[in-house]
Design an enzyme around this catalytic site. Structure first.
Site, mmCIF file in Angstrom:
data_model
loop_
_atom_site.group_PDB
_atom_site.id
_atom_site.type_symbol
_atom_site.label_atom_id
_atom_site.label_comp_id
_atom_site.label_asym_id
_atom_site.label_seq_id
_atom_site.Cartn_x
_atom_site.Cartn_y
_atom_site.Cartn_z
ATOM 1 N N TYR A 78 -15.330 -27.421 36.722
ATOM 2 C CA TYR A 78 -15.375 -28.400 37.515
ATOM 3 C C TYR A 78 -15.811 -29.776 36.925
ATOM 4 C CZ TYR A 78 -13.530 -27.952 42.281
ATOM 5 O OH TYR A 78 -12.820 -27.789 43.320
ATOM 6 N N THR A 92 4.980 -38.715 35.515
ATOM 7 C CA THR A 92 4.682 -37.440 35.414
ATOM 8 C C THR A 92 4.743 -36.890 34.023
ATOM 9 O OG1 THR A 92 6.946 -36.891 35.626
ATOM 10 C CG2 THR A 92 6.077 -36.456 37.406
ATOM 11 N N LYS A 152 8.502 -33.904 32.608
ATOM 12 C CA LYS A 152 9.968 -34.174 32.608
ATOM 13 C C LYS A 152 10.460 -34.478 31.045
ATOM 14 C CE LYS A 152 9.817 -35.215 37.349
ATOM 15 N NZ LYS A 152 9.942 -36.001 38.303
ATOM 16 N N GLU A 183 -15.758 -33.104 38.420
ATOM 17 C CA GLU A 183 -15.414 -34.474 39.148
ATOM 18 C C GLU A 183 -16.103 -35.823 38.484
ATOM 19 O OE1 GLU A 183 -16.718 -33.683 43.287
ATOM 20 O OE2 GLU A 183 -14.884 -32.775 43.456
HETATM 21 C C1 PLP Z 1 9.377 -36.304 39.792
HETATM 22 C C2 PLP Z 1 9.207 -37.753 40.198
HETATM 23 C C3 PLP Z 1 7.824 -37.906 40.831
HETATM 24 C C4 PLP Z 1 7.119 -36.772 41.598
HETATM 25 O O1 PLP Z 1 6.696 -35.800 40.592
HETATM 26 P P1 PLP Z 1 6.074 -34.521 41.186
HETATM 27 O O2 PLP Z 1 5.253 -33.973 40.078
HETATM 28 O O3 PLP Z 1 6.974 -33.778 41.702
HETATM 29 O O4 PLP Z 1 5.154 -34.734 42.454
HETATM 30 C C5 PLP Z 1 7.611 -39.118 41.245
HETATM 31 N N1 PLP Z 1 8.457 -40.223 41.084
HETATM 32 C C6 PLP Z 1 9.519 -40.050 40.369
HETATM 33 C C7 PLP Z 1 10.490 -41.064 39.814
HETATM 34 C C8 PLP Z 1 9.783 -38.653 39.915
HETATM 35 O O5 PLP Z 1 11.244 -38.583 39.223
#
Ligand code: PLP
Length: 420
Positions: free
Chosen positions: A51, A223, A226, A53
């Site tokens: 943890y 994120t 991706k 925080e």
């Molecule tokens: C994927 C995505 C998110 C959200 O991400 P999560 O990790 O699924 O909560 C937010 N904004 C955009 C533009 C995205 O493509």
């Protein structure tokens, strides 16, 4: 995974099955990727036990000698890779990262603005079913019917009329370059905070294959899982230090408790990988592959929203092929081609049964595929969709089975990062 197999053979088997599935399919889901073995290793560590925080040097628990160093490394690498003054690597995922922006700059009931979900925006950009649409008065912009591209005149007119506190740009199904300077000018004109959500394109921005929002947007959210090719997680960044305190406060204690330190470490690893020349080449190849795929699909009579792509993503309107997005995505998946059904702008069909599918090249590029494989993939997609449109189930089954065999032959030739 010998301990896991021993303690929980059921879950161990399922994970192995998912490994095989990921290796055997051509993954065309635009928001997904394959992380490296190094990122996977950092994720599965004892860092999950701790943890912490607070922020490095100001924690609420003892024992942060190591965690502080890890989080500081992640922050410094994010700052250096994206050229920002401020980075927070603690948001659990993209949606909470965006919530932090609202919490920092708006109060419940305030007006906010973002791209509508059916046009390519994200749920958290003020869509009705999201907390961001329920707790704020949300104004949505879209794309032009004739070009399929964001209508900046509409954005400006809406902003002048509604005076939002926060404007979001970026989205989940936008195949074209985001004009960050134009959005910044509009935000400045109405006194709004501009948030650039680069969740989809962060890897392209890092690799120099998409213009950067730095110096234009007040806040940048992303994120990390991706195109950036990191673990599931997110970051909130800012070009200057002006909003650093408000953003940090919004993430913790505003929205979250303890950060996921195993994720933080894996983010640090991914950021290191993303700073290499190899990654720059990867980012440019992602775009080259998407263009090759788009061109071949177009030449085969597929209708692409906005006519093509500038980035990693292609949105296909299947109306002209006489097939819905959902049955097409399901048939393609049976053929080993993984996509998702998606609404297209001005869709006449329902969200659960829309007219389009969304595809992208981050994953296939991570496996080392190039333009000629993209043309092959387009040909397979054409065969499956055309077979489906004939409404002869036996014929479609035969085509799908043959394409699946050919897909397996291709995937067998390309290693899966993290697995092989
Ligand atoms: C994927 C995505 C998110 C959200 O991400 P999560 O990790 O699924 O909560 C937010 N904004 C955009 C533009 C995205 O493509």
């Amino acid at each position: 995974m010998s301990s896991l197999s021993h303690v929980d053979p059921e879950i161990a088997e399922l994970i192995k099955a998912e490994e095989r599935r990921q290796a055997d399919t051509v993954k065309l889901i635009a928001s997904e990727n394959y992380v490296s073995k190094a990122v996977l290793e950092a994720t599965g560590t004892v860092l999950t036990n701790k943890y912490s925080e607070g922020y490095a040097g100001k924690r609420y628990y003892e024992g942060q000698q190591v965690i502080d160093q890890i989080e500081t490394l992640a922050v410094e690498r994010a700052k250096s890779l994206f050229g920002v003054a401020h980075a927070n690597v603690q948001p659990y995922s993209g949606s909470p990262a965006n919530l932090a922006v609202y919490l920092a700059f708006a109060n419940p009931g305030d007006t906010v603005m973002g791209m509508g979900l059916p046009f390519g925006g994200h749920l958290t950009h003020g869509w009705s079913v999201s907390a961001t649409g329920k707790w704020f008065s949300s104004v949505r912009y879209g794309v032009r019917r004739d070009t399929g591209r964001i209508d900046l005149d509409e954005v400006r007119a809406l902003a002048l009329e509604h005076r939002p506190k926060v404007i979001f740009c970026g989205g989940t199904a936008i195949p074209r370059t985001i004009d960050f300077p134009a959005f910044a000018e509009i935000a400045r004109e109405v006194g709004a905070v501009l948030a650039a959500d680069i969740a989809h394109i962060a890897g392209l921005v890092a690799g120099g294959a998409h213009p950067s929002p730095v110096g234009h947007a007040d806040v940048i959210t992303t994120t990390t899982h991706k195109t950036l090719r990191g673990p599931r997680g997110a970051m909130v960044m800012a070009s200057s230090d002006e909003h650093a305190k408000a953003l940090n406060k919004a993430v913790f204690p505003g929205l979250q408790g303890g950060p996921h330190n195993h994720t933080t470490a894996a983010i640090a690893v991914a950021l290191r990988e993303a700073s290499t020349d190899e990654f720059k080449a990867y980012a440019h190849q992602v775009v080259a592959n998407a263009k090759a795929l788009a061109e071949e699909l177009s030449s085969r009579g597929f209708s692409l929203v906005s006519g093509g792509t500038d980035n990693h993503l292609i949105l296909i309107d299947l109306t002209s092929k006489g097939v819905g997005g959902k049955p097409a995505a399901q048939a393609l998946d049976r053929a080993g081609l993984e996509t998702n059904y998606n609404a297209v702008p001005f869709d006449q069909r329902k969200p659960f049964d829309p007219s389009g599918i969304r595809i992208g090249t981050p994953s296939v590029t991570s496996r080392g595929m190039g333009e000629s494989e993209m043309r092959q993939i387009a040909a397979w997609m054409d065969e499956v969709v055309t077979a489906l449109s004939k409404e002869d189930a036996d014929h479609a089954d035969t085509v799908i089975a043959r394409v699946h065999a050919e897909v397996s032959e291709l995937t067998g030739k390309y290693p899966t990062p993290g697995l092989d």
